[in-house]
Design a protein around this motif. Structure first.
Motif, mmCIF file in Angstrom:
data_model
loop_
_atom_site.group_PDB
_atom_site.id
_atom_site.type_symbol
_atom_site.label_atom_id
_atom_site.label_comp_id
_atom_site.label_asym_id
_atom_site.label_seq_id
_atom_site.Cartn_x
_atom_site.Cartn_y
_atom_site.Cartn_z
ATOM 1 N N UNK A 220 52.307 18.312 -25.439
ATOM 2 C CA UNK A 220 53.164 19.659 -25.527
ATOM 3 C C UNK A 220 51.911 20.669 -26.034
ATOM 4 N N UNK A 221 50.900 20.574 -26.809
ATOM 5 C CA UNK A 221 49.766 21.032 -27.070
ATOM 6 C C UNK A 221 49.108 21.766 -25.990
ATOM 7 N N UNK A 222 48.772 20.653 -25.030
ATOM 8 C CA UNK A 222 47.877 21.054 -24.023
ATOM 9 C C UNK A 222 48.866 21.987 -22.949
ATOM 10 N N UNK A 223 50.184 21.706 -22.788
ATOM 11 C CA UNK A 223 50.795 22.657 -22.101
ATOM 12 C C UNK A 223 50.757 24.288 -22.705
ATOM 13 N N UNK A 224 50.923 24.234 -24.061
ATOM 14 C CA UNK A 224 50.453 25.425 -24.827
ATOM 15 C C UNK A 224 49.261 26.109 -24.420
ATOM 16 N N UNK A 225 48.095 25.131 -24.413
ATOM 17 C CA UNK A 225 46.751 25.688 -23.939
ATOM 18 C C UNK A 225 46.659 26.131 -22.651
ATOM 19 N N UNK A 226 47.493 25.587 -21.691
ATOM 20 C CA UNK A 226 47.581 26.042 -20.318
ATOM 21 C C UNK A 226 48.195 27.488 -20.307
ATOM 22 N N UNK A 227 48.992 27.532 -21.020
ATOM 23 C CA UNK A 227 49.766 28.978 -20.887
ATOM 24 C C UNK A 227 48.902 29.824 -21.708
ATOM 25 N N UNK A 228 48.166 29.585 -22.773
ATOM 26 C CA UNK A 228 47.055 30.631 -23.524
ATOM 27 C C UNK A 228 45.920 30.985 -22.402
ATOM 28 N N UNK A 229 45.480 29.790 -21.746
ATOM 29 C CA UNK A 229 44.429 30.200 -20.603
ATOM 30 C C UNK A 229 45.074 31.173 -19.630
ATOM 31 N N UNK A 230 46.337 30.758 -19.246
ATOM 32 C CA UNK A 230 46.735 31.712 -18.508
ATOM 33 C C UNK A 230 46.749 33.096 -18.727
ATOM 34 N N UNK A 231 47.071 33.396 -19.872
ATOM 35 C CA UNK A 231 47.332 34.771 -20.453
ATOM 36 C C UNK A 231 46.012 35.555 -20.482
ATOM 37 N N UNK A 232 45.156 34.978 -21.110
ATOM 38 C CA UNK A 232 43.606 35.524 -20.984
ATOM 39 C C UNK A 232 43.041 35.602 -19.998
ATOM 40 N N UNK A 233 43.182 34.606 -18.942
ATOM 41 C CA UNK A 233 42.810 35.162 -17.464
ATOM 42 C C UNK A 233 43.401 35.937 -16.837
ATOM 43 N N UNK A 234 44.472 36.279 -17.027
ATOM 44 C CA UNK A 234 45.357 37.318 -16.474
ATOM 45 C C UNK A 234 44.731 38.678 -17.159
ATOM 46 N N UNK A 235 44.490 38.570 -18.470
ATOM 47 C CA UNK A 235 43.889 39.803 -19.265
ATOM 48 C C UNK A 235 42.505 40.213 -18.323
ATOM 49 N N UNK A 236 41.697 39.208 -18.372
ATOM 50 C CA UNK A 236 40.338 39.545 -17.852
ATOM 51 C C UNK A 236 40.686 40.084 -16.294
ATOM 52 N N UNK A 237 41.475 39.428 -15.464
ATOM 53 C CA UNK A 237 41.758 40.071 -14.191
ATOM 54 C C UNK A 237 42.351 41.532 -14.349
ATOM 55 N N UNK A 238 42.951 41.685 -15.334
ATOM 56 C CA UNK A 238 43.550 43.181 -15.393
ATOM 57 C C UNK A 238 42.554 44.042 -15.895
ATOM 58 N N UNK A 239 41.516 43.469 -16.505
ATOM 59 C CA UNK A 239 40.478 44.550 -17.192
ATOM 60 C C UNK A 239 39.739 44.891 -16.232
ATOM 61 N N UNK A 240 39.172 43.720 -15.268
ATOM 62 C CA UNK A 240 38.294 43.863 -14.323
ATOM 63 C C UNK A 240 36.924 44.476 -14.668
#
Length: 371
Positions: A220-240
């Motif tokens: 469950x922790x690893x799945x939460x980690x994946x979600x956290x990575x998704x959010x921050x990668x999406x932030x980087x994509x949005x920041x450009x």
């Protein structure tokens, strides 16, 4: 990978040193393929290469269900790394040729994280309880095979044949010149940061067990980690390009070291919080390092060696991880990995400064030429 290594450790009673060797075999094989990428990526048909790589990886996983010895497992991991390693440079090159590479790299990391979250749930809830290691291998084979559906939309080739050049601004194709120094420094930085990340991530399941967590809680922790990575990668994509990639690297490095510090406390809460922060830092760091490499690569060829550099760092850390753990435990491992991420950030800053100085020198020399 952590769940697979953990399942292998439980089934065969493998030590941390043996797990490190398996991880090193996989990463070393990807490195072998990636080291030659600057030479074959501009020449080979990317679609054909990807089809062959997927077929080889699926075959290795299916045959791996019969592995019962450490030698057979090493062959399995090496073969898998060799074939999957061929997928990385072509995908990396295709993303680098887009209009906004940092957004593309961040989007790529986001998609990887989404797949990782789905895979973690499937492996922990269905495959491990009912089919064990064989179920994990066959499940991974099915996931990799499904990637063939997207290959027909993949470019056939993106990097044009290199052309000769005489100065810093147009040295396309020359790999052993002063102009290539910033890219080489960044490749070294990538090796260090991925080594630090992979050195921890390969043992996260064992660290969770050491904190007293059940397998379900770790998954469950690893799945939460994946979600956290998704959010921050999406932030980087949005920041450009709104925020310089080096600034994101500094922030991500601070976060990953804070996550390692939290592991000095025992219990489920520090473990979960630490790994969510770690995954958040991963989502920030990886696409930012790729963006810096693309930006400083004056040769326009070294950037496809990014995955190979990452593999080199990961395999080096995997080979010494057992020794580090034996000397300082898992806390010693996190201190070691944290130091690698800080050294990587410093190298990236130096590479960016070298690139800026070179460009200023070229502009100054160009301005002094007679009209």
């Amino acid at each position: 990978m952590p769940l697979l290594l953990g399942a292998l450790a439980d089934r065969y009673g493998l030590s941390d040193g043996a797990l490190g060797q398996l991880n090193a075999a996989f990463i070393a094989a990807t490195m072998i393929t990636g080291l030659s990428a600057p030479y074959w990526v501009p020449r080979f048909d990317w679609r054909v290469t990807n089809y062959l790589a997927i077929a080889g990886a699926v075959a290795a996983l299916v045959l791996g269900t019969g592995a019962t010895t450490i030698a057979a497992l090493l062959i399995l991991f090496a073969a898998l790394g060799l074939f999957l390693g061929a997928l990385l440079p072509t995908s990396f090159a295709a993303l680098g040729e887009t209009r906004f590479p940092n957004r593309s790299y961040a989007t790529g990391v986001t998609m990887q994280s989404i797949l990782a979250a789905v895979a973690n749930i499937g492996i922990s809830v269905v495959l491990i309880p009912y089919w064990g290691v064989s179920g994990i291998l066959l499940g991974l084979a099915l996931m990799i095979a499904s990637g063939a559906i997207a290959i027909r939309r993949h470019p056939r080739g993106g990097v044009a044949p290199p052309a000769p050049a005489s100065d810093y601004s147009t040295p396309r194709g020359h790999l052993l010149t002063r102009a290539a120094l910033p890219a080489m420094l960044t490749l070294l930085a990538i090796a260090l940061v991925i080594g630090g990340i992979q050195g921890y991530w390969a043992f996260v399941e064992r660290i969770g067990v050491g904190h007293g967590l059940a397998a379900e809680a770790i998954a469950a922790t690893l799945s939460l980690c994946a979600l956290a990575s998704i959010v921050n990668s999406a932030v980087v994509a949005w920041i450009g390009d709104r925020v310089h990639a080096l600034a994101i690297i500094v922030a991500g490095t601070a976060i990953v070291n804070l996550s390692f510090f939290l592991l000095t406390f025992s219990g489920i809460v520090p473990f979960v919080a630490s790994n969510i922060l770690f995954a958040s830092a991963f989502g920030l760091l990886v696409p930012s390092y790729w963006a810096v490499l693309k930006r400083v690569d004056a040769t326009d060829r070294l950037f496809v060696a990014g995955p190979a550099a990452a593999s080199a760092g990961a395999v080096a850390v995997s080979l010494v991880a057992g020794t580090v753990i034996g000397a300082g435990g898992y806390i010693g491992l996190t201190i070691f990995d944290g130091a690698l991420t800080m050294a990587a950030a410093l190298l990236a800053i130096v590479a960016g400064a070298a690139m800026n100085r070179a460009r200023m020198r070229d502009e100054r020399e160009g301005g002094e030429q007679p009209a």
